[in-house]
Design a protein around this motif. Structure first.
Motif, PDB file in Angstrom:
ATOM      1  N   VAL A 108       0.939  -1.300   0.004  1.00 54.13           N
ATOM      2  CA  VAL A 108       0.031   0.006  -0.031  1.00 54.13           C
ATOM      3  C   VAL A 108       0.860   1.125   0.112  1.00 54.13           C
ATOM      4  CG1 VAL A 108      -1.484   1.352   1.437  1.00 54.13           C
ATOM      5  CG2 VAL A 108      -1.825  -1.127   1.012  1.00 54.13           C
ATOM      6  N   THR A 109       0.740   2.237  -0.816  1.00 46.14           N
ATOM      7  CA  THR A 109       1.196   3.356  -0.927  1.00 46.14           C
ATOM      8  C   THR A 109       0.556   4.750  -0.350  1.00 46.14           C
ATOM      9  OG1 THR A 109       0.479   3.947  -3.102  1.00 46.14           O
ATOM     10  CG2 THR A 109       2.654   2.797  -2.833  1.00 46.14           C
ATOM     11  N   SER A 110      -0.699   4.513   0.205  1.00 42.99           N
ATOM     12  CA  SER A 110      -1.355   5.630   0.874  1.00 42.99           C
ATOM     13  C   SER A 110      -2.735   5.137   1.591  1.00 42.99           C
ATOM     14  CB  SER A 110      -1.691   7.055   0.020  1.00 42.99           C
ATOM     15  OG  SER A 110      -2.982   6.719  -0.496  1.00 42.99           O
ATOM     16  N   ILE A 111      -3.072   5.498   2.603  1.00 38.86           N
ATOM     17  CA  ILE A 111      -4.124   4.955   3.244  1.00 38.86           C
ATOM     18  C   ILE A 111      -5.013   6.363   3.888  1.00 38.86           C
ATOM     19  CG2 ILE A 111      -4.719   3.860   5.726  1.00 38.86           C
ATOM     20  CD1 ILE A 111      -2.368   2.564   5.585  1.00 38.86           C
ATOM     21  N   GLU A 112      -6.205   5.963   3.891  1.00 41.54           N
ATOM     22  CA  GLU A 112      -7.161   6.856   4.476  1.00 41.54           C
ATOM     23  C   GLU A 112      -8.208   6.185   5.319  1.00 41.54           C
ATOM     24  OE1 GLU A 112      -9.836   8.829   1.250  1.00 41.54           O
ATOM     25  OE2 GLU A 112      -7.835   8.255   0.547  1.00 41.54           O
ATOM     26  N   VAL A 151      -9.232   2.965   3.781  1.00 37.28           N
ATOM     27  CA  VAL A 151      -9.387   2.877   2.608  1.00 37.28           C
ATOM     28  C   VAL A 151      -7.999   3.206   1.861  1.00 37.28           C
ATOM     29  CG1 VAL A 151     -10.422   3.683   0.306  1.00 37.28           C
ATOM     30  CG2 VAL A 151     -11.557   3.689   2.374  1.00 37.28           C
ATOM     31  N   VAL A 152      -7.243   2.045   1.099  1.00 32.17           N
ATOM     32  CA  VAL A 152      -5.933   2.027   0.795  1.00 32.17           C
ATOM     33  C   VAL A 152      -5.733   2.261  -0.596  1.00 32.17           C
ATOM     34  CG1 VAL A 152      -5.337   0.509   2.715  1.00 32.17           C
ATOM     35  CG2 VAL A 152      -5.646  -0.442   0.446  1.00 32.17           C
ATOM     36  N   THR A 153      -4.782   2.951  -0.977  1.00 30.79           N
ATOM     37  CA  THR A 153      -4.223   2.831  -2.415  1.00 30.79           C
ATOM     38  C   THR A 153      -2.902   2.035  -2.800  1.00 30.79           C
ATOM     39  OG1 THR A 153      -5.021   5.096  -2.421  1.00 30.79           O
ATOM     40  CG2 THR A 153      -3.668   4.423  -4.324  1.00 30.79           C
ATOM     41  N   ARG A 154      -3.114   1.198  -3.644  1.00 35.19           N
ATOM     42  CA  ARG A 154      -2.084   0.455  -4.171  1.00 35.19           C
ATOM     43  C   ARG A 154      -1.793   0.280  -5.566  1.00 35.19           C
ATOM     44  NH1 ARG A 154      -3.945  -5.055  -5.038  1.00 35.19           N
ATOM     45  NH2 ARG A 154      -1.722  -5.578  -4.862  1.00 35.19           N
ATOM     46  N   LYS A 182       1.162   0.625 -13.112  1.00 39.17           N
ATOM     47  CA  LYS A 182       0.430   1.602 -14.174  1.00 39.17           C
ATOM     48  C   LYS A 182      -0.952   2.373 -13.887  1.00 39.17           C
ATOM     49  CE  LYS A 182       2.335   1.082 -18.477  1.00 39.17           C
ATOM     50  NZ  LYS A 182       1.904   1.513 -19.820  1.00 39.17           N
ATOM     51  N   ILE A 183      -1.651   1.516 -12.949  1.00 46.19           N
ATOM     52  CA  ILE A 183      -2.784   2.223 -12.420  1.00 46.19           C
ATOM     53  C   ILE A 183      -2.733   1.867 -10.571  1.00 46.19           C
ATOM     54  CG2 ILE A 183      -5.386   1.742 -11.957  1.00 46.19           C
ATOM     55  CD1 ILE A 183      -5.141   0.466 -14.709  1.00 46.19           C
ATOM     56  N   PHE A 184      -3.148   3.256 -10.081  1.00 48.19           N
ATOM     57  CA  PHE A 184      -3.411   3.069  -8.528  1.00 48.19           C
ATOM     58  C   PHE A 184      -4.795   2.846  -8.121  1.00 48.19           C
ATOM     59  CE2 PHE A 184       0.647   4.910  -9.195  1.00 48.19           C
ATOM     60  CZ  PHE A 184       1.386   4.441  -8.311  1.00 48.19           C
ATOM     61  N   GLN A 185      -4.932   1.748  -7.475  1.00 46.96           N
ATOM     62  CA  GLN A 185      -6.424   1.258  -7.242  1.00 46.96           C
ATOM     63  C   GLN A 185      -6.433   1.448  -5.697  1.00 46.96           C
ATOM     64  OE1 GLN A 185      -8.266  -2.482  -8.852  1.00 46.96           O
ATOM     65  NE2 GLN A 185      -7.407  -3.132  -6.983  1.00 46.96           N
ATOM     66  N   LYS A 186      -7.881   1.952  -5.376  1.00 48.04           N
ATOM     67  CA  LYS A 186      -8.261   1.928  -3.952  1.00 48.04           C
ATOM     68  C   LYS A 186      -9.090   0.645  -3.719  1.00 48.04           C
ATOM     69  CE  LYS A 186      -8.956   7.223  -3.705  1.00 48.04           C
ATOM     70  NZ  LYS A 186      -8.213   7.633  -2.236  1.00 48.04           N
ATOM     71  N   GLU A 187      -8.688   0.325  -2.324  1.00 47.94           N
ATOM     72  CA  GLU A 187      -9.318  -1.116  -1.741  1.00 47.94           C
ATOM     73  C   GLU A 187      -9.626  -0.893  -0.429  1.00 47.94           C
ATOM     74  OE1 GLU A 187      -6.640  -4.369  -2.541  1.00 47.94           O
ATOM     75  OE2 GLU A 187      -6.888  -3.974  -4.641  1.00 47.94           O
ATOM     76  N   THR A 188     -10.721  -1.638  -0.062  1.00 51.37           N
ATOM     77  CA  THR A 188     -10.918  -1.889   1.430  1.00 51.37           C
ATOM     78  C   THR A 188     -11.063  -3.199   1.919  1.00 51.37           C
ATOM     79  OG1 THR A 188     -13.159  -1.908   1.293  1.00 51.37           O
ATOM     80  CG2 THR A 188     -12.151   0.326   1.771  1.00 51.37           C
ATOM     81  N   CYS A 189     -10.813  -3.655   2.977  1.00 46.00           N
ATOM     82  CA  CYS A 189     -10.940  -5.001   3.580  1.00 46.00           C
ATOM     83  C   CYS A 189     -11.965  -5.168   4.254  1.00 46.00           C
ATOM     84  CB  CYS A 189      -9.590  -5.534   4.271  1.00 46.00           C
ATOM     85  SG  CYS A 189      -9.550  -6.957   5.029  1.00 46.00           S
ATOM     86  N   ILE A 215      -5.573  -6.488   7.253  1.00 48.34           N
ATOM     87  CA  ILE A 215      -3.959  -6.592   7.475  1.00 48.34           C
ATOM     88  C   ILE A 215      -3.530  -5.918   6.263  1.00 48.34           C
ATOM     89  CG2 ILE A 215      -2.173  -8.237   7.419  1.00 48.34           C
ATOM     90  CD1 ILE A 215      -3.679 -10.340   8.941  1.00 48.34           C
ATOM     91  N   VAL A 216      -2.442  -4.925   6.657  1.00 42.04           N
ATOM     92  CA  VAL A 216      -2.053  -3.965   5.341  1.00 42.04           C
ATOM     93  C   VAL A 216      -0.774  -4.154   5.622  1.00 42.04           C
ATOM     94  CG1 VAL A 216      -1.890  -1.695   4.741  1.00 42.04           C
ATOM     95  CG2 VAL A 216      -3.805  -2.532   5.853  1.00 42.04           C
ATOM     96  N   THR A 217       0.016  -4.318   4.323  1.00 39.12           N
ATOM     97  CA  THR A 217       1.429  -4.146   4.270  1.00 39.12           C
ATOM     98  C   THR A 217       1.744  -2.759   3.488  1.00 39.12           C
ATOM     99  OG1 THR A 217       2.229  -5.274   2.118  1.00 39.12           O
ATOM    100  CG2 THR A 217       1.770  -6.701   3.962  1.00 39.12           C
ATOM    101  N   LEU A 218       2.746  -2.301   3.997  1.00 33.85           N
ATOM    102  CA  LEU A 218       3.076  -0.827   3.462  1.00 33.85           C
ATOM    103  C   LEU A 218       4.353  -0.747   2.744  1.00 33.85           C
ATOM    104  CD1 LEU A 218       2.454   0.673   7.244  1.00 33.85           C
ATOM    105  CD2 LEU A 218       0.877   0.882   5.148  1.00 33.85           C
ATOM    106  N   ARG A 219       4.312   0.032   1.485  1.00 31.35           N
ATOM    107  CA  ARG A 219       5.592   0.092   0.764  1.00 31.35           C
ATOM    108  C   ARG A 219       6.548   1.037   1.210  1.00 31.35           C
ATOM    109  NH1 ARG A 219       5.945   1.222  -5.875  1.00 31.35           N
ATOM    110  NH2 ARG A 219       4.763  -0.600  -5.764  1.00 31.35           N
TER     111      ARG A 219
END
Ligand code: FAD
Length: 336
Positions: free
Chosen positions: A113-117, A124-127, A133-140, A146-150
């Motif tokens: 993940v490269t950003s979190i809100e 809500v994470v962005t990865r 090529k694309i940054f996608q927003k996801e939730t669990c 569980i989130v791993t951070l770049r």
């Protein structure tokens, strides 16, 4: 919100991304608990407080001296009061542990993940997907999230010396189907994933026909010999800049440098402040590993090389001429 942060370390030396994870968890307004597992890791626990953890879950046991995802995951899963979220660095250990924990806790993982809100009590994470090529927003949808951070995607907080807090000791769960019999450490140097500056070499680093290899070498040996001379120039620049040395897959596949240097989709994903690509064409799989670098500089003979589309600064020319000049210029500038 309660967030646990796994403090990834190797033999008591914590990865800076662990502190970035503590920082981002605090910035979400969460109560942060550092997860410190290992043998003789009191100092890591002390640092966790200094970097912002409110409390620490500590499992300090000789059975945890070597990292084993299975053992670490069951030790964490057995600790009471599972939180709303668990953060881990996107390191090799962090990824493996995140997957094991997700199985043990019957939940999902959001990786790299490269950003979190925060939206209500959901993260809500962005990865990056499709090789960045694309940054996608996801939730669990399940808990814990569980989130791993770049690494290097979030600011590292400044430590507050002497800050302390409550330590909760938990027993290790050492039963496992695997055991570590021993390991061989790769060569030292600046770690690629933590580096602020990276100088990387590609196949072009072997391309200097005017370099005459010692007599008696066959074609392949001569190519590797030439590449070693080229990588010496890459290494010289890296050493003046205090940088880590990276490589393309073409360079590691050809045996120029060990696989541990590979940057890209099937290598390491890096995000330095400065990435200097020397003799690298810029294939999509290479870009997947370095496109989030803040400033990219490319040195390439071919003005149409795809890397120039991504680079902020491009030097069209022979790296065997440019690298020594660049190294000299930096030496003067930095007084080295
Ligand atoms: C599934 C899959 C996964 C992959 N994963 C990765 C990965 O993780 N990382 C990765 O890097 N690749 C990966 N690849 C390989 C990728 O597709 C490219 O083949 C590779 O990145 C090319 O490496 P390169 O740029 O060093 O070599 P090349 O593409 O051959 O480029 C060499 C460049 O050097 C330049 N050059 C030559 N001589 C000089 C000189 N003297 N001075 C200056 N410039 C010079 C040339 O103009 C050229 O642009 C993967 C491929 C696949 C299919």
């Amino acid at each position: 919100m309660n967030i646990w942060v796994y403090i990834d370390h190797f033999k008591g030396s914590a990865l800076p991304t662990s502190w970035e994870a503590v920082g981002v968890a605090k910035s979400l307004g969460a109560t942060v608990t550092g997860l410190v597992l290992g043998s003789g890791v009191e100092l890591v626990a002390k640092q966790a407080f200094e970097y912002g953890a409110d409390s620490v879950i500590l499992s300090d046991d000789p059975a945890l001296a070597d990292f084993r995802a299975e053992v670490f995951a069951s030790t964490i899963a057995a600790a009471s009061e599972i939180p709303d979220a668990i953060f881990l660095p996107t390191s090799t250990r962090g990824r493996e542990l995140a997957a094991m924990l997700a199985i043990d806790l019957n939940t999902g993982v959001l990786v790299d993940v490269t950003s979190i809100e925060l939206s209500g009590d959901k993260l809500v994470v962005t990865r990056p997907i499709y090789s960045g090529k694309i940054f996608q927003k996801e939730t669990c949808v399940s808990k814990p999230q569980i989130v791993t951070l770049r690494g290097r995607s979030f600011p590292k907080p400044a430590p507050t010396a002497g800050k302390a807090g409550e330590i909760k000791k938990v027993a290790a769960k050492p039963e496992a189907l695997t055991n570590v019999e021993g390991y061989t450490a790769s060569e030292g140097g600046v770690s690629l994933t933590d580096a602020g500056v990276i100088v990387s070499g590609g196949r072009g680093v072997s391309n200097n026909p005017s370099l005459q290899p010692p007599a008696g070498m066959d074609e392949k040996a001569a190519e590797i010999w030439r590449a070693q001379q080229g990588f010496k120039l890459v290494g010289d620049l890296a050493s003046v800049l205090g940088a880590a040395m990276g490589a393309s897959r073409a360079a590691v596949d050809a045996g120029y440098v060990p696989y541990s240097h590979q940057v890209g989709q099937t290598g390491k994903v890096v995000s330095p402040d400065l990435y200097i690509a020397c003799g690298i064409s810029g294939a999509i799989q290479h870009l997947a590993g370095m496109r989030t670098s803040k400033v990219i500089v490319a040195i390439n003979k071919d003005a149409d090389a795809p890397i120039f589309k991504l680079a902020r600064y491009g030097v069209v020319g022979d790296l065997f001429v440019i690298l020594p000049e660049l190294t000299e210029a930096f030496k003067k500038k930095l007084g080295k």
